[in-house]
Design an enzyme around this catalytic site. Structure first.
Site, PDB file in Angstrom:
ATOM      1  N   LYS A  23      30.124 -28.549  -3.724  1.00  0.00           N
ATOM      2  CA  LYS A  23      31.197 -29.563  -3.733  1.00  0.00           C
ATOM      3  C   LYS A  23      32.272 -29.461  -2.939  1.00  0.00           C
ATOM      4  O   LYS A  23      32.570 -30.400  -1.960  1.00  0.00           O
ATOM      5  CB  LYS A  23      31.643 -30.025  -5.194  1.00  0.00           C
ATOM      6  CG  LYS A  23      32.457 -30.937  -5.464  1.00  0.00           C
ATOM      7  CD  LYS A  23      32.965 -31.277  -6.840  1.00  0.00           C
ATOM      8  CE  LYS A  23      31.901 -31.489  -7.829  1.00  0.00           C
ATOM      9  NZ  LYS A  23      32.252 -31.451  -9.205  1.00  0.00           N
ATOM     10  N   ARG A  80      37.703 -29.794 -10.960  1.00  0.00           N
ATOM     11  CA  ARG A  80      36.254 -29.752 -11.161  1.00  0.00           C
ATOM     12  C   ARG A  80      35.517 -28.437 -10.689  1.00  0.00           C
ATOM     13  O   ARG A  80      35.964 -27.774  -9.936  1.00  0.00           O
ATOM     14  CB  ARG A  80      35.467 -30.922 -10.450  1.00  0.00           C
ATOM     15  CG  ARG A  80      36.174 -32.189 -10.485  1.00  0.00           C
ATOM     16  CD  ARG A  80      35.767 -33.217  -9.685  1.00  0.00           C
ATOM     17  NE  ARG A  80      36.353 -34.447  -9.903  1.00  0.00           N
ATOM     18  CZ  ARG A  80      35.542 -35.565 -10.300  1.00  0.00           C
ATOM     19  NH1 ARG A  80      34.431 -35.325 -10.833  1.00  0.00           N
ATOM     20  NH2 ARG A  80      36.146 -36.708 -10.418  1.00  0.00           N
ATOM     21  N   GLY A  85      26.551 -31.696 -14.171  1.00  0.00           N
ATOM     22  CA  GLY A  85      26.913 -31.686 -15.738  1.00  0.00           C
ATOM     23  C   GLY A  85      26.880 -30.513 -16.624  1.00  0.00           C
ATOM     24  O   GLY A  85      27.211 -30.281 -17.726  1.00  0.00           O
ATOM     25  N   MET A  89      28.702 -27.627 -15.930  1.00  0.00           N
ATOM     26  CA  MET A  89      30.251 -27.077 -16.026  1.00  0.00           C
ATOM     27  C   MET A  89      31.151 -28.054 -16.434  1.00  0.00           C
ATOM     28  O   MET A  89      30.739 -29.190 -16.473  1.00  0.00           O
ATOM     29  CB  MET A  89      30.390 -26.071 -15.157  1.00  0.00           C
ATOM     30  CG  MET A  89      29.489 -24.918 -14.984  1.00  0.00           C
ATOM     31  SD  MET A  89      29.562 -23.980 -13.340  1.00  0.00           S
ATOM     32  CE  MET A  89      28.892 -24.897 -12.155  1.00  0.00           C
ATOM     33  N   ARG A 129      26.427 -34.987  -2.732  1.00  0.00           N
ATOM     34  CA  ARG A 129      25.463 -33.635  -2.444  1.00  0.00           C
ATOM     35  C   ARG A 129      24.236 -34.405  -2.513  1.00  0.00           C
ATOM     36  O   ARG A 129      23.786 -35.647  -2.523  1.00  0.00           O
ATOM     37  CB  ARG A 129      25.671 -33.084  -3.993  1.00  0.00           C
ATOM     38  CG  ARG A 129      25.261 -33.885  -5.149  1.00  0.00           C
ATOM     39  CD  ARG A 129      25.721 -33.097  -6.642  1.00  0.00           C
ATOM     40  NE  ARG A 129      25.550 -34.117  -7.614  1.00  0.00           N
ATOM     41  CZ  ARG A 129      26.083 -33.869  -8.704  1.00  0.00           C
ATOM     42  NH1 ARG A 129      26.661 -32.675  -9.068  1.00  0.00           N
ATOM     43  NH2 ARG A 129      26.037 -34.494  -9.813  1.00  0.00           N
ATOM     44  N   CYS A 139      -6.849 -14.494  -9.188  1.00  0.00           N
ATOM     45  CA  CYS A 139      -7.299 -15.624  -9.966  1.00  0.00           C
ATOM     46  C   CYS A 139      -6.787 -15.587 -11.270  1.00  0.00           C
ATOM     47  O   CYS A 139      -7.114 -16.390 -12.173  1.00  0.00           O
ATOM     48  CB  CYS A 139      -8.968 -15.407  -9.881  1.00  0.00           C
ATOM     49  SG  CYS A 139      -9.481 -14.098 -10.857  1.00  0.00           S
TER      50      CYS A 139
END
Length: 887
Positions: free
Chosen positions: A22, A92, A101, A103, A336, A843
């Site tokens: 951000k 923020r 969403g 933090m 973002r 495999c």
């Protein structure tokens, strides 16, 4: 002196690892001249220092924050704490890797009983000022002081009830003053002190709270799910406030430069007039589509479209933008890289190549392999009869059925018990993350396409329907109403995230197909990758599906699954229980044509491609009834005969059960995983392997006569010593020669082994002398290397090991590179030293795991093999490995 604070706009390079995503993007936008409110960023390094200092901002940090505030006052012409012209800021989080969403955020910081009056006078809008203040107290109380959010909501609801209104916007300035006084009393009651008045104290406390939110439960869970390192830390962004709640000429919203669900190249998003940002993402009000902004504020809408185009051109990717309109002026608060569904990711990547924005190599790296799971799972059958209860917003595509649960804890508990659940909520919050992970799908009554539920569900590839107005939840009563239908917790519903439909009961689903965009992207991936991709398949249907998904062969065909057919189990049991070689031979003769038919179908489906067939691997007792069930049956029969002694049929059944029980007890092993299985079975009962090998080559010979080109490869399981493989190879070569002599048809001969025991890995040079190929059976190799029983480990302690960081990952999900991987590297080096052309594959389930595929590419394997539905994922991951992308 360490630089802890960076201003935007500023001259420093936008380092995402230092400034967080951000902060770096705000700095870039500001330098580009876009309308970004000024602010500053405390770095991720400051987060580490804060934690190391015991949760305290150092004096040096505080000095730099104070200097940055003084600069911000000059930039805005406002004063921090000035009653006449107050500067308010937002605080923020901003991690280097986006965690939407997860933090914490605090808005409107700087308000107190003095500055709120100044804000009211300055804006000539007392209602707006008091609304900001009550929001600030509530957010600060929740985020910083740890006061439960619902206490504030209850107080607000009581005022609305008393005033006879339903919406926050209907409250007057006087009503909001009443709310503020109640909020202040809640704070004093809950924390034992008055709400902090001084803006600088508020700021210091808020910065600390956002740093601490890096370690909150939802952030920790999110990082674990998305494999984000715990040591990155978060930056903190302090930015001057702009207000979307100043009237009808103001608003706030979230928008995407392309549709995040479909990838359609149109601006997609939502906004609310007279609101602040949390109103949109929290689902408190149902927002309007962004296109309506063209009618309400046409000039702003046109400016916003130009900004979207500018940001896409700059970042060369679809963007997720938060914006605010304050009194007719547009501001950008964040951009973002947009979270998107797999369908959208594919279309955006392909479209951007066609538009000349990115290259094909970049497009291949833009799509997460794990995201393809969203496209390769069933969807609602359009021809199935359904009972539609209601419709909401199609927030995340896909279909799911499950039992209704109303809270995240119950969702997790019932999912762990093996139930499929749908999490039904009014709206979700970051605290619900564990329930969202556990649920098959999410249904909410409020919120829009950019709400928390929608964004998180899209990121996880889970179906989600939001904003279903017809849904009413009565959680205390354990029931809900959808439209006119009442349902209890535990009732089954289905949701269709592609259309927004909510359906009654469990609904049939249909298999997916590869889209044109996915086909194109995978074709580009195939041009890049050097690692082959095969599939694990045990029947012609799975083989055909694997081929349709682009598999280059079968890397593991497990013959024991064929023996589990209910029609065959009695014959297999007769073979196991045979008292003489002749009895066993008769049973095997009966099984031979069945096995021949199995191999014919698989080899035909994979015509011209290699098919690696593993001879019988599990211990024989797995094909017999359970020991405890037999003991119980014997006891029950004996009791019945005490009362019904003349029943000859019961005596006959008892003799059969006793015979079977005696055989099961002889075959019973204390540790069957390390017992009489694999090649050990082939050596002690060679006739079993001989029948299977004969069936393989007879099926192949028949296909050759029909004009096909079968490529069977015979794999001997559980080899630990070269002599085991040498003897089994001799058996295969003998039967192969006999079939060729009998049929007159030449069939290619290829014999190899699974490397699934550490001794086989460390003696790979000896084993390679008898093998054309190695296939690493990493499920068993992981068990034998760690000394783990997988079922016991995963059921009892492995989750604790991962959560407590004893192990970085579950080694059965992601390959243990330093332990198991080192054995693999040794085996590869030693095997190819003896046989340079040795083919090497994997495999186990790791063949479909992105990071394990990257490691296999680095080791120089020939191919990976995985389930058919993960073949596209493996193709894409192999290409990204070749490009050197992050695993």
């Amino acid at each position: 002196m360490t630089k802890w604070v960076y201003r935007f706009p500023g001259d420093d390079p936008a380092d995402k690892m230092l400034l967080g995503g951000k902060g770096a993007n705000l700095a870039e936008m500001a330098r580009a001249g876009l309308p970004v409110p000024p602010g500053f960023t405390l770095t991720t390094a400051a987060c580490h220092a804060y934690r190391q200092a015991g949760g305290r901002l150092t004096d040096e940090m505080l000095e730099q924050v104070s200097a940055a505030i003084a600069w911000l006052e000059r930039e805005t012409g406002k004063g921090f704490g000035d009653p006449a012209n107050p500067l308010l800021v937002s605080v923020r989080s901003g991690a280097p890797i986006s965690m939407p969403g997860m933090m914490d955020t605090v808005l409107n910081l700087g308000l107190n009983e003095d500055t709120v009056e100044g804000l009211a006078r300055r804006t000539d809008n007392a209602r707006f000022a008091y609304d900001c203040y009550r929001r600030f107290i509530q957010m600060f109380g929740d985020v910083v002081l740890g006061i439960p959010h619902y206490l504030f909501e209850q107080a607000l609801d009581k005022v609305k009830q008393r005033r006879g209104v339903t919406e926050d916007q209907q409250l007057t300035a006087e009503d909001l003053q009443d709310v503020i006084q109640q909020y202040l009393r809640i704070v004093e009651r809950e924390v034992g002190r008055a709400f902090p008045r001084q803006p600088r104290e508020q700021l210091e406390m808020a910065i600390g709270a956002v740093f601490r939110s890096w370690d909150n439960q939802r952030a920790v869970v999110y990082r674990r799910i998305h494999r984000i390192p715990d040591d990155l830390g978060t930056a903190v962004n302090v930015q001057s406030m702009v207000f979307g709640n100043m009237g009808d000429d103001s608003g706030t919203g979230v928008a995407f430069t392309r549709n995040p669900s479909t990838g359609e190249p149109v601006v997609f998003g939502e906004y609310l007039t007279n609101a602040q940002g949390e109103d949109v993402v929290a689902g408190i009000r149902t927002p309007q589509p962004i296109a309506r902004l063209a009618e309400e504020m046409p000039a702003i809408y046109e400016q916003f479209l130009r900004v979207c185009q500018q940001l896409e051109q700059h970042y060369r990717d679809a963007q997720d933008i938060e914006f605010t309109i304050e009194r007719g002026r547009l501001y950008l608060l964040q951009t973002r890289s947009a979270k998107r569904t797999a369908q959208a990711a594919l279309r955006i990547a392909v479209d951007m190549v066609n538009e000349g924005l990115i290259t094909r190599h970049e497009a291949v790296q833009r799509v997460e392999p794990e995201a393809l799971d969203q496209l390769l799972h069933p969807r609602i059958d359009p021809d199935a009869p359904v009972t539609e209860l209601a419709r909401g917003l199609p927030a995340s595509p896909g279909a799911a059925s499950g039992r209704i649960v109303f809270d995240a804890d119950t969702a997790q508990q019932r999912a762990q018990a093996g139930e499929s659940v749908i999490l039904v909520r009014t709206e979700t919050t970051p605290e619900d993350i564990h329930g969202i992970v556990a649920a098959r799908g999410i249904l909410t009554s409020r919120g829009g396409m950019t709400s928390h539920a929608a964004v998180v569900a899209r990121g996880m590839g889970k179906p989600c329907v939001c904003g279903c107005d017809a849904l009413e939840i009565f959680e205390k009563d354990g029931r809900c109403r959808i439209g006119e239908t009442w349902l209890q917790e535990g009732d089954v519903i289905s949701i269709d995230g592609a259309t927004g439909r909510v359906l009654l009961g469990e609904v049939p689903q249909i298999e997916p197909e590869l889209s044109e965009d996915l086909e194109r992207l995978l074709a580009w991936a195939d041009e890049i990758r050097t690692l082959g991709v095969r599939a694990n398949a045990d029947n012609p249907e799975d083989a055909a599906k694997a081929r349709a998904f682009g598999a280059g062969g079968i890397g593991l065909c497990r013959t024991e699954h064929m023996f589990m057919d209910p029609v065959r189990v009695p014959i297999v049991q007769r073979m196991i229980l045979a008292a003489t070689p002749d009895e066993r031979a008769a049973a095997l003769e009966e099984l031979l044509p069945m096995q021949r038919g199995d191999f014919y179908g698989i080899l035909k489906a994979m015509d011209g491609l290699p098919v690696t067939i593993r001879l019988l691997d599990p211990p024989l007792h797995e094909f017999l009834p359970n020991l405890e069930d037999l003991v119980a049956r014997e006891a029950a029969l004996r009791v019945r005969l005490e009362y019904e002694a003349d029943r000859a049929d019961l005596r006959a059944e008892l003799r059969q059960v006793e015979t079977l029980l005696a055989k099961v007890r002889r075959l019973h092993e204390l540790n069957p995983m390390l017992g009489h299985r694999g090649c050990r079975l082939g050596i002690t009962f060679p006739e079993v392997y001989e029948m299977q090998v004969r069936a393989i080559y007879e099926a192949a010979a028949q296909l050759v006569r029909e004009g096909y080109h079968p490529q069977p490869e015979v794999m001997i399981p559980l080899v630990g010593h070269v002599e085991e493989l040498r003897r089994m190879r001799a058996l295969v070569e003998r039967v192969h020669a006999e079939v060729q002599a009998t049929t007159g048809v030449e069939v290619p001969l290829s014999v190899g082994t699974m490397i699934e025991i550490p001794r086989a890995a460390v003696t790979a040079d000896e084993i390679a002398e008898c093998a054309e190929f190695f296939s690493f059976g990493t499920n068993d190799l992981t068990q034998t290397t760690f000394g783990f029983s997988r079922d016991d480990a995963e059921g009892k302690f492995l989750h604790v090991y991962v959560e407590d960081k004893v192990l970085p990952e579950n080694p059965f999900a992601t390959l243990d590179q330093t332990g198991v991987g080192r054995l693999m590297a040794w085996a590869i080096r030693e095997g190819r030293r003896v046989r340079p052309e040795l083919k090497l594959g994997i495999c186990g389930e790791h063949g479909g795991d992105k990071r394990s595929i990257h490691f296999c590419h680095e080791l120089g394997l020939t191919y990976v093999s995985c389930s058919p539905y993960r073949v596209p994922l493996a193709r894409l991951a192999a290409a990204q490995a070749a490009l050197g992308g992050r695993a």
